[in-house]
Motif scaffolding. Structure first.
Motif, PDB file in Angstrom:
ATOM      1  N   VAL A  87       0.755  -1.045  -0.120  1.00 33.30           N
ATOM      2  CA  VAL A  87       0.157   0.014  -0.064  1.00 33.30           C
ATOM      3  C   VAL A  87       0.851   1.214   0.134  1.00 33.30           C
ATOM      4  O   VAL A  87       0.669   2.144  -0.902  1.00 33.30           O
ATOM      5  CB  VAL A  87      -0.968  -0.027   1.226  1.00 33.30           C
ATOM      6  N   ASP A  88       1.908   1.296   0.678  1.00 34.59           N
ATOM      7  CA  ASP A  88       2.702   2.566   0.976  1.00 34.59           C
ATOM      8  C   ASP A  88       3.459   2.726  -0.493  1.00 34.59           C
ATOM      9  O   ASP A  88       3.709   3.754  -0.860  1.00 34.59           O
ATOM     10  CB  ASP A  88       3.786   2.371   1.958  1.00 34.59           C
ATOM     11  N   SER A  89       4.037   1.702  -1.075  1.00 30.23           N
ATOM     12  CA  SER A  89       4.612   2.010  -2.402  1.00 30.23           C
ATOM     13  C   SER A  89       3.786   2.206  -3.523  1.00 30.23           C
ATOM     14  O   SER A  89       4.183   3.006  -4.274  1.00 30.23           O
ATOM     15  CB  SER A  89       5.599   0.646  -2.578  1.00 30.23           C
ATOM     16  N   ILE A  90       2.623   1.795  -3.309  1.00 26.92           N
ATOM     17  CA  ILE A  90       1.618   2.090  -4.301  1.00 26.92           C
ATOM     18  C   ILE A  90       1.242   3.699  -4.362  1.00 26.92           C
ATOM     19  O   ILE A  90       1.007   4.419  -5.148  1.00 26.92           O
ATOM     20  CB  ILE A  90       0.289   1.316  -4.343  1.00 26.92           C
ATOM     21  N   ARG A  91       0.976   4.169  -3.094  1.00 30.41           N
ATOM     22  CA  ARG A  91       0.463   5.553  -2.711  1.00 30.41           C
ATOM     23  C   ARG A  91       1.816   6.293  -3.035  1.00 30.41           C
ATOM     24  O   ARG A  91       1.547   7.638  -3.709  1.00 30.41           O
ATOM     25  CB  ARG A  91       0.050   5.653  -1.394  1.00 30.41           C
ATOM     26  N   LEU A  92       2.868   5.889  -2.861  1.00 35.20           N
ATOM     27  CA  LEU A  92       4.015   6.729  -3.393  1.00 35.20           C
ATOM     28  C   LEU A  92       4.114   7.071  -4.867  1.00 35.20           C
ATOM     29  O   LEU A  92       4.288   7.988  -5.585  1.00 35.20           O
ATOM     30  CB  LEU A  92       5.202   6.197  -2.882  1.00 35.20           C
ATOM     31  N   ALA A  93       3.913   5.722  -5.443  1.00 33.06           N
ATOM     32  CA  ALA A  93       3.788   5.811  -6.931  1.00 33.06           C
ATOM     33  C   ALA A  93       2.865   6.819  -7.614  1.00 33.06           C
ATOM     34  O   ALA A  93       2.861   7.236  -8.466  1.00 33.06           O
ATOM     35  CB  ALA A  93       3.987   4.415  -7.568  1.00 33.06           C
TER      36      ALA A  93
END
Length: 270
Positions: A144-150
């Motif tokens: 979730v954190d990496s998707i939101r960052l992307a």
């Protein structure tokens, strides 16, 4: 190296599915990526596979250029139904299905339900989590954190903390495409790792194949391999000793050496 002939869309199971096609001659191979891996991120694997197979890489629903959006069912059963409907829509027979991680679980569920069009299963480090079993080693927050960052916009450096062993090229490609992974679809699929009983499907497999475990991934342990051997004796087992869960990323040559041993062909770069 094989060129990328084209990407294309297929209407199957009521949704639009996008695939990338690599290579030409040889048996048809359908490649099913993991939970946050759009089809393009498997291009470096597909190019080498295309020396011996006609390789088609699927963007699962809710990822890449396949159909996405609010309310989309991204469950294991829905994705398995997509694969079955895709094989039927394309008229593919005796298809070799290679699945990694979540994609391997989808391949298992699809083969257990309808294996008529599948010739061989190549299962790469599928999560063996499920009801009453240990949790998947990577937390949901990692995805979730990496998707939101992307989604906000990031680059290779921004994702390096999530995948510190990846090359610059691998990180750049992930930064470019990770935003196409719908967060709700990823959460549903991740929860399915713990809710869906993939072990109940294993005794129903009639398609022969290969199970490759990552020696350093922590996803499949020796006791899991022993259990799977009892449940699905038709699967030949091997272990990529020097790789974590993302086996081709960690040890590309080791991955292709093991695959080549099973398939009886060479994927050497020379």
């Amino acid at each position: 190296m094989s060129a990328l002939p084209y990407g294309y869309h297929v209407r199957a199971n009521g949704v639009r599915l996008h695939l990338l096609r690599y290579g030409g001659s040889g048996p048809t191979m359908l490649l099913l990526p993991g939970i946050t891996s759009p089809a393009i991120t498997w291009g470096f694997v597909a190019q080498r596979l295309a020396r011996h197979y006609d390789v088609h890489v699927l963007d699962f629903r809710g990822r890449g250029l396949s159909q996405s959006g609010p309310g989309l069912d991204a469950s294991l059963d829905a994705m398995a139904a997509d694969v079955i409907a895709l094989l039927e829509a394309q008229g593919w027979q005796d298809t070799w299905v290679l699945g990694h991680s979540m994609g391997a679980r989808v391949a298992i569920r699809a083969a257990a339900q309808q294996a008529q069009r599948m010739g061989r299963l190549l299962l790469i480090d599928p999560p063996v989590t499920g009801p009453g079993r240990r949790s998947y080693p990577a937390p949901l927050s990692w995805y979730v954190d990496s998707i939101r960052l992307a989604t906000q916009g990031t680059d290779a450096d921004g994702l390096r903390a999530f995948s510190p062993t990846w090359t610059e090229e691998q990180l750049r490609l992930r930064a470019e495409w990770l935003h196409t992974c719908d967060e709700a679809a990823i959460v549903q699929a991740y929860n399915g790792f713990h809710q869906d009983d993939i072990h109940a499907d294993l005794p129903r497999l009639r398609t022969p194949g290969l199970l490759m475990a990552a020696g350093r991934g922590g996803v499949i342990l020796p006791e899991d391999l022993a259990e799977i051997a009892r449940l699905a004796p038709g699967l030949v087992q091997c272990t990529a000793d020097n790789a974590g869960h993302m086996i081709p990323w960690d040890d590309e040559e080791g991955f292709f050496a093991l695959l080549g041993q099973y398939l009886g062909c060479s994927f050497d770069t020379v």
